[in-house]
Design a protein around this motif. Structure first.
Motif, PDB file in Angstrom:
ATOM      1  N   SER A  22       0.842  -1.201   0.000  1.00  0.00           N
ATOM      2  CA  SER A  22       0.000   0.000   0.000  1.00  0.00           C
ATOM      3  C   SER A  22       0.872   1.243   0.000  1.00  0.00           C
ATOM      4  O   SER A  22       1.485   1.590   1.017  1.00  0.00           O
ATOM      5  CB  SER A  22      -0.921   0.003   1.230  1.00  0.00           C
ATOM      6  OG  SER A  22      -1.566   1.256   1.362  1.00  0.00           O
ATOM      7  N   LEU A  23       0.925   1.918  -1.124  1.00  0.00           N
ATOM      8  CA  LEU A  23       1.697   3.155  -1.213  1.00  0.00           C
ATOM      9  C   LEU A  23       1.148   4.207  -0.264  1.00  0.00           C
ATOM     10  O   LEU A  23       1.903   4.951   0.368  1.00  0.00           O
ATOM     11  CB  LEU A  23       1.686   3.671  -2.655  1.00  0.00           C
ATOM     12  CG  LEU A  23       2.421   4.986  -2.918  1.00  0.00           C
ATOM     13  CD1 LEU A  23       3.893   4.890  -2.543  1.00  0.00           C
ATOM     14  CD2 LEU A  23       2.262   5.394  -4.393  1.00  0.00           C
ATOM     15  N   TYR A  24      -0.167   4.254  -0.139  1.00  0.00           N
ATOM     16  CA  TYR A  24      -0.810   5.231   0.745  1.00  0.00           C
ATOM     17  C   TYR A  24      -0.363   5.025   2.196  1.00  0.00           C
ATOM     18  O   TYR A  24      -0.085   5.992   2.916  1.00  0.00           O
ATOM     19  CB  TYR A  24      -2.326   5.120   0.626  1.00  0.00           C
ATOM     20  CG  TYR A  24      -3.086   6.089   1.488  1.00  0.00           C
ATOM     21  CD1 TYR A  24      -3.020   7.464   1.256  1.00  0.00           C
ATOM     22  CD2 TYR A  24      -3.883   5.638   2.541  1.00  0.00           C
ATOM     23  CE1 TYR A  24      -3.719   8.355   2.058  1.00  0.00           C
ATOM     24  CE2 TYR A  24      -4.586   6.521   3.338  1.00  0.00           C
ATOM     25  CZ  TYR A  24      -4.502   7.883   3.091  1.00  0.00           C
ATOM     26  OH  TYR A  24      -5.195   8.768   3.885  1.00  0.00           O
ATOM     27  N   PHE A  25      -0.291   3.768   2.625  1.00  0.00           N
ATOM     28  CA  PHE A  25       0.160   3.477   3.986  1.00  0.00           C
ATOM     29  C   PHE A  25       1.587   3.992   4.210  1.00  0.00           C
ATOM     30  O   PHE A  25       1.889   4.592   5.255  1.00  0.00           O
ATOM     31  CB  PHE A  25       0.106   1.974   4.245  1.00  0.00           C
ATOM     32  CG  PHE A  25       0.744   1.554   5.542  1.00  0.00           C
ATOM     33  CD1 PHE A  25       0.069   1.667   6.742  1.00  0.00           C
ATOM     34  CD2 PHE A  25       2.045   1.051   5.561  1.00  0.00           C
ATOM     35  CE1 PHE A  25       0.656   1.289   7.937  1.00  0.00           C
ATOM     36  CE2 PHE A  25       2.638   0.664   6.757  1.00  0.00           C
ATOM     37  CZ  PHE A  25       1.941   0.784   7.942  1.00  0.00           C
ATOM     38  N   LEU A  26       2.466   3.771   3.255  1.00  0.00           N
ATOM     39  CA  LEU A  26       3.848   4.214   3.405  1.00  0.00           C
ATOM     40  C   LEU A  26       3.945   5.736   3.389  1.00  0.00           C
ATOM     41  O   LEU A  26       4.754   6.319   4.122  1.00  0.00           O
ATOM     42  CB  LEU A  26       4.710   3.607   2.302  1.00  0.00           C
ATOM     43  CG  LEU A  26       4.837   2.078   2.344  1.00  0.00           C
ATOM     44  CD1 LEU A  26       5.683   1.595   1.175  1.00  0.00           C
ATOM     45  CD2 LEU A  26       5.424   1.596   3.666  1.00  0.00           C
ATOM     46  N   GLU A  27       3.121   6.390   2.585  1.00  0.00           N
ATOM     47  CA  GLU A  27       3.099   7.854   2.587  1.00  0.00           C
ATOM     48  C   GLU A  27       2.616   8.380   3.940  1.00  0.00           C
ATOM     49  O   GLU A  27       3.173   9.356   4.473  1.00  0.00           O
ATOM     50  CB  GLU A  27       2.203   8.361   1.455  1.00  0.00           C
ATOM     51  CG  GLU A  27       2.783   8.113   0.072  1.00  0.00           C
ATOM     52  CD  GLU A  27       1.792   8.439  -1.044  1.00  0.00           C
ATOM     53  OE1 GLU A  27       2.241   8.627  -2.189  1.00  0.00           O
ATOM     54  OE2 GLU A  27       0.562   8.487  -0.777  1.00  0.00           O
ATOM     55  N   GLU A  28       1.581   7.746   4.495  1.00  0.00           N
ATOM     56  CA  GLU A  28       1.101   8.130   5.825  1.00  0.00           C
ATOM     57  C   GLU A  28       2.176   7.893   6.884  1.00  0.00           C
ATOM     58  O   GLU A  28       2.340   8.689   7.814  1.00  0.00           O
ATOM     59  CB  GLU A  28      -0.141   7.305   6.187  1.00  0.00           C
ATOM     60  CG  GLU A  28      -1.405   7.680   5.457  1.00  0.00           C
ATOM     61  CD  GLU A  28      -2.590   6.881   5.980  1.00  0.00           C
ATOM     62  OE1 GLU A  28      -2.498   5.642   5.998  1.00  0.00           O
ATOM     63  OE2 GLU A  28      -3.586   7.502   6.378  1.00  0.00           O
ATOM     64  N   THR A  29       2.901   6.797   6.737  1.00  0.00           N
ATOM     65  CA  THR A  29       3.944   6.449   7.700  1.00  0.00           C
ATOM     66  C   THR A  29       5.047   7.494   7.719  1.00  0.00           C
ATOM     67  O   THR A  29       5.466   7.961   8.797  1.00  0.00           O
ATOM     68  CB  THR A  29       4.534   5.062   7.375  1.00  0.00           C
ATOM     69  OG1 THR A  29       3.521   4.072   7.592  1.00  0.00           O
ATOM     70  CG2 THR A  29       5.738   4.752   8.247  1.00  0.00           C
ATOM     71  N   ILE A  30       5.526   7.881   6.551  1.00  0.00           N
ATOM     72  CA  ILE A  30       6.559   8.918   6.505  1.00  0.00           C
ATOM     73  C   ILE A  30       6.045  10.216   7.119  1.00  0.00           C
ATOM     74  O   ILE A  30       6.752  10.892   7.872  1.00  0.00           O
ATOM     75  CB  ILE A  30       7.033   9.152   5.052  1.00  0.00           C
ATOM     76  CG1 ILE A  30       8.071   8.105   4.678  1.00  0.00           C
ATOM     77  CG2 ILE A  30       7.620  10.543   4.878  1.00  0.00           C
ATOM     78  CD1 ILE A  30       8.860   8.411   3.431  1.00  0.00           C
ATOM     79  N   HIS A  31       4.802  10.559   6.814  1.00  0.00           N
ATOM     80  CA  HIS A  31       4.216  11.797   7.350  1.00  0.00           C
ATOM     81  C   HIS A  31       4.178  11.772   8.875  1.00  0.00           C
ATOM     82  O   HIS A  31       4.598  12.742   9.524  1.00  0.00           O
ATOM     83  CB  HIS A  31       2.805  11.992   6.791  1.00  0.00           C
ATOM     84  CG  HIS A  31       2.064  13.121   7.426  1.00  0.00           C
ATOM     85  ND1 HIS A  31       2.339  14.444   7.130  1.00  0.00           N
ATOM     86  CD2 HIS A  31       1.064  13.137   8.372  1.00  0.00           C
ATOM     87  CE1 HIS A  31       1.546  15.226   7.852  1.00  0.00           C
ATOM     88  NE2 HIS A  31       0.768  14.458   8.601  1.00  0.00           N
ATOM     89  N   ILE A  32       3.704  10.662   9.466  1.00  0.00           N
ATOM     90  CA  ILE A  32       3.562  10.633  10.922  1.00  0.00           C
ATOM     91  C   ILE A  32       4.924  10.555  11.599  1.00  0.00           C
ATOM     92  O   ILE A  32       5.139  11.146  12.662  1.00  0.00           O
ATOM     93  CB  ILE A  32       2.647   9.465  11.372  1.00  0.00           C
ATOM     94  CG1 ILE A  32       2.067   9.742  12.754  1.00  0.00           C
ATOM     95  CG2 ILE A  32       3.362   8.132  11.369  1.00  0.00           C
ATOM     96  CD1 ILE A  32       1.031  10.818  12.793  1.00  0.00           C
ATOM     97  N   LEU A  33       5.885   9.845  11.001  1.00  0.00           N
ATOM     98  CA  LEU A  33       7.220   9.765  11.594  1.00  0.00           C
ATOM     99  C   LEU A  33       7.926  11.121  11.550  1.00  0.00           C
ATOM    100  O   LEU A  33       8.660  11.479  12.477  1.00  0.00           O
ATOM    101  CB  LEU A  33       8.048   8.701  10.887  1.00  0.00           C
ATOM    102  CG  LEU A  33       7.590   7.244  11.068  1.00  0.00           C
ATOM    103  CD1 LEU A  33       8.480   6.299  10.268  1.00  0.00           C
ATOM    104  CD2 LEU A  33       7.578   6.844  12.544  1.00  0.00           C
ATOM    105  N   ARG A  34       7.710  11.865  10.495  1.00  0.00           N
ATOM    106  CA  ARG A  34       8.270  13.229  10.429  1.00  0.00           C
ATOM    107  C   ARG A  34       7.567  14.146  11.418  1.00  0.00           C
ATOM    108  O   ARG A  34       8.199  14.977  12.082  1.00  0.00           O
ATOM    109  CB  ARG A  34       8.141  13.779   9.012  1.00  0.00           C
ATOM    110  CG  ARG A  34       9.075  13.151   7.987  1.00  0.00           C
ATOM    111  CD  ARG A  34       8.751  13.657   6.600  1.00  0.00           C
ATOM    112  NE  ARG A  34       9.638  13.106   5.589  1.00  0.00           N
ATOM    113  CZ  ARG A  34       9.411  13.204   4.277  1.00  0.00           C
ATOM    114  NH1 ARG A  34       8.313  13.815   3.833  1.00  0.00           N
ATOM    115  NH2 ARG A  34      10.259  12.687   3.410  1.00  0.00           N
ATOM    116  N   LYS A  35       6.256  14.009  11.509  1.00  0.00           N
ATOM    117  CA  LYS A  35       5.466  14.854  12.418  1.00  0.00           C
ATOM    118  C   LYS A  35       5.949  14.721  13.850  1.00  0.00           C
ATOM    119  O   LYS A  35       6.027  15.715  14.586  1.00  0.00           O
ATOM    120  CB  LYS A  35       3.988  14.466  12.321  1.00  0.00           C
ATOM    121  CG  LYS A  35       3.080  15.226  13.291  1.00  0.00           C
ATOM    122  CD  LYS A  35       1.638  14.750  13.169  1.00  0.00           C
ATOM    123  CE  LYS A  35       0.745  15.435  14.187  1.00  0.00           C
ATOM    124  NZ  LYS A  35      -0.661  14.976  14.100  1.00  0.00           N
TER     125      LYS A  35
END
Length: 216
Positions: A142-155
Motif C-alpha cells: 500500500s503506497l498510501y500506507f507508506l506515505e502516511e507512515t513517513i508523514h507521521i514519523l516526520r510529524k
C-alpha cells in the motif's frame, strides 16, 4: 470436543501489547471476512507465536510446517476481526489497502515495532568504503500506507527525511538513511516491555548501541 478458548477483547483497547500485535498482523497476519485470524512465522521467530497465543488467551493448537520451516496459529473471532479493523485499520484486504491507524503518540512506537518485525529490514552493505553502512527499510503493498507512515514519523520528529521507492509491481518501501535509521530504531526499542523479534533487536543492539559495524 471442548470449545477452544479465545479472549475476544484484546484488540478492544489500546495497550503496548495490542498495538504491537496489530502492527505485526498488519504486516504478516492473515485475516479473512469470516473472522479467521492467523499468524505464521519462521521457526527461528516462532516463540512469538507462543506469545501471541498467550496474549489472545487462546487454547488453539500451534501447527508446524516442515517444508516452510514455520509455525502457525489460526482461530476464528469476528470480534477480533472487527476490532482490528475499527481500532487499528487492519482489514481483510490489507495487502494493497492497508491504512495507518489513528493512535496516540506513545502507542505508535509499539505499532511500528510490530510492523518492522513483520515487514521491516535492517540491512548492512558496503559502498566502496572500509566500514559498512546500513539502512532501515519498511515494505508494503500500500503506497498510501507508506506515505502516511513517513508523514507521521516526520510529524513526531522520529525521522527527518526518508524516501519511498518502488521495489516491484504493487510493492514499495521506505528507505531511511543512517541518521534516520538510528533514530527510528532507538524509538521503537525505547520500551522493551512488549514483544519483539530477538534477532532483529540483537542486530540493532550490536551495530547501533555497541557500534560493531562490519569492516572489510
Amino acid at each position: 470436543m471442548h470449545k477452544k478458548e479465545i479472549n475476544d477483547n484484546v484488540f478492544a483497547v489500546y495497550t503496548p501489547e495490542s498495538c504491537y500485535w496489530a502492527g505485526l498482523l498488519a504486516a504478516d497476519g492473515h485475516i479473512d471476512i469470516n473472522g479467521t485470524i492467523g499468524l505464521e512465522l519462521k521457526d527461528e521467530d516462532s516463540y512469538l507465536i507462543e506469545e501471541f497465543k498467550e496474549f489472545c488467551g487462546s487454547s488453539h493448537d500451534i501447527s508446524s510446517n516442515s517444508i516452510k520451516h514455520s509455525r502457525r496459529i489460526r482461530f476464528v473471532s469476528k470480534k477480533l476481526q472487527e476490532d482490528l479493523l475499527y481500532n487499528f485499520s487492519v482489514s481483510v484486504d490489507k495487502t494493497h489497502n492497508l491504512q495507518l491507524p489513528l493512535l496516540e503518540y506513545e502507542h505508535y512506537k509499539d505499532y511500528f515495532r510490530g510492523f518492522f518485525d513483520g515487514d521491516g529490514c535492517f540491512s548492512e552493505f558496503f559502498n566502496n568504503r572500509p566500514m559498512a553502512s546500513f539502512r532501515v527499510f519498511l515494505t508494503n503493498g500500500s503506497l498510501y500506507f507508506l506515505e502516511e507512515t513517513i508523514h507521521i514519523l516526520r510529524k513526531f520528529n522520529v525521522i527527518q527525511n526518508g524516501s519511498i521507492q518502488q521495489k516491484a509491481k504493487n510493492c514499495w518501501h521506505i528507505q531511511l538513511a543512517i541518521s534516520d535509521s538510528i533514530s527510528f530504531l532507538n524509538w521503537i526499542y525505547l520500551s522493551k516491555q512488549t514483544p519483539f523479534i530477538k534477532r532483529k533487536y540483537d542486530k540493532y543492539y550490536n551495530i547501533i548501541v555497541l557500534g560493531n559495524r562490519a569492516k572489510r
